[in-house]
Design an enzyme around this catalytic site. Structure first.
Site, PDB file in Angstrom:
ATOM      1  N   GLY A  82      14.769 -11.663  44.464  1.00 24.05           N
ATOM      2  CA  GLY A  82      14.483 -11.286  43.076  1.00 24.05           C
ATOM      3  C   GLY A  82      15.542 -11.813  42.110  1.00 24.05           C
ATOM      4  O   GLY A  82      15.252 -12.023  40.932  1.00 24.05           O
ATOM      5  N   GLU A 135      13.313 -13.601  51.431  1.00 21.17           N
ATOM      6  CA  GLU A 135      12.461 -12.432  51.719  1.00 21.17           C
ATOM      7  C   GLU A 135      11.788 -12.537  53.078  1.00 21.17           C
ATOM      8  O   GLU A 135      11.480 -11.525  53.707  1.00 21.17           O
ATOM      9  CB  GLU A 135      11.389 -12.278  50.632  1.00 21.17           C
ATOM     10  CG  GLU A 135      11.926 -11.871  49.258  1.00 21.17           C
ATOM     11  CD  GLU A 135      12.224 -13.030  48.336  1.00 21.17           C
ATOM     12  OE1 GLU A 135      12.440 -14.162  48.825  1.00 21.17           O
ATOM     13  OE2 GLU A 135      12.260 -12.804  47.116  1.00 21.17           O
ATOM     14  N   ALA A 195      16.173  -7.990  45.152  1.00 22.14           N
ATOM     15  CA  ALA A 195      15.744  -6.623  44.880  1.00 22.14           C
ATOM     16  C   ALA A 195      16.523  -5.702  45.808  1.00 22.14           C
ATOM     17  O   ALA A 195      16.967  -6.120  46.885  1.00 22.14           O
ATOM     18  CB  ALA A 195      14.248  -6.496  45.134  1.00 22.14           C
TER      19      ALA A 195
END
Ligand code: CO8
Length: 258
Positions: A109, A132, A65
């Site tokens: 993502g 992440e 992301a």
């Protein structure tokens, strides 16, 4: 429709969707995710498309992301915006098969998006990861669930807790990808695989996709029952008559999707 963050080419009943934000290694921002959800829905509606290939660049399928876009957001904002929740749901609701063709980085993502496709073909330079944890967060579009189902708890837990990357050989060994091919052959191989699917009877293709996906969503007993009913229902199609007659007559079947 024209898109800014991806391109779509349609040939021989296959739609090739390429993520195209090279300046950010195809990081997923809200524009890209909105366009991708629209492009997959459009391909789903298009009679000239029977299978979709989703890819990025040679260096990155998608590096996660977009950190710049989300870094300043508050809990209330990410909660209210439900960022990428609707988009990933729309992408996984696509009825036609989607093959992820992964070259380079599929991180965060990006890894989750690849896993949300129906299967992953990858290049020998592919790197998968859920880093992440290094940003003080965790996966947010299915990574903790899908990676665990693909590779088992131990490997998934290690990847989510340490953020380490998995190379192509390990991804194949552990069942994350269906096959590894040389980087230069990734797109031709993905398109050839998609074309093979496009040549089948499309009612059986859609039914097979639905039945395999049940394996992730229900109990074994319910899944086997769903498969049995689906198998039985296919005997109501002309394609079943044609497919079996062609086999017995030693010729190629001519499926008509009826
Ligand atoms: N977001 C924004 N920009 C990025 C991202 C990203 N995820 N990844 C790379 N970029 C940008 C870099 O900032 C850089 O831009 P600039 O030249 O303007 O500085 C450009 O892409 C090239 O990147 P690098 O210079 O870093 O390239 P390297 O070859 O040195 O490194 C890496 C490649 C290893 C892939 C490195 O870029 C990297 O570590 N990227 C971040 C990977 C990451 O942490 N991904 C997880 C993101 S969080 C996430 O995905 C959460 C998913 C859940 C979402 C739920 C709803 C939002």
């Amino acid at each position: 429709m024209a898109y800014q963050t991806l391109t779509v080419e349609i040939d021989d009943y296959v739609a090739l969707i390429r993520l195209n934000r090279p300046e950010a290694l195809n990081a997923l921002n809200s524009q890209l995710m909105g366009e991708l959800a629209e492009a997959t829905a459009e391909a789903d509606r298009n009679e000239k498309v029977r299978c979709i290939v989703l890819t990025g660049s040679e260096k990155a399928f998608a590096a996660g992301a977009d950190i710049k876009e989300m870094s300043g957001k508050s809990f209330v904002e990410v909660y209210n915006e439900n960022i990428f929740g609707d988009e990933i749901d729309r992408i996984t609701a696509t009825r036609k098969p989607i093959i992820a063709a992964v070259s380079g980085y599929a991180l965060g993502g990006g890894c989750e998006l690849a896993m949300a496709c129906d299967f992953i073909l990858c290049a020998d330079n592919a790197k998968f990861g859920q880093p992440e944890i290094n940003l003080g967060v965790i996966a947010g579009i299915g990574g903790t669930q899908r990676l665990t189902r693909f590779v088992g708890k131990s490997k998934s837990m290690e990847m989510h807790l340490t953020g380490r990357f998995m190379d192509a050989a390990e991804a194949e060994r552990s069942g994350l990808v269906s096959r590894v091919v040389p980087a230069a052959k990734l797109i031709p191989e993905a398109l050839a695989t998609a074309k093979k699917i496009a040549e089948k009877g499309q009612i059986a293709v859609a039914t097979a996709k639905e039945a395999v996906n049940r394996a992730y969503e229900t109990t074994l007993r319910e899944g086997v029952l769903f498969e049995r009913r689906s198998f039985q229902a296919l005997f109501a199609t002309e394609d079943q008559k044609e497919g079996m007659a062609a086999f017995l007559e030693k010729r190629e079947p001519q499926f008509r999707d009826r």
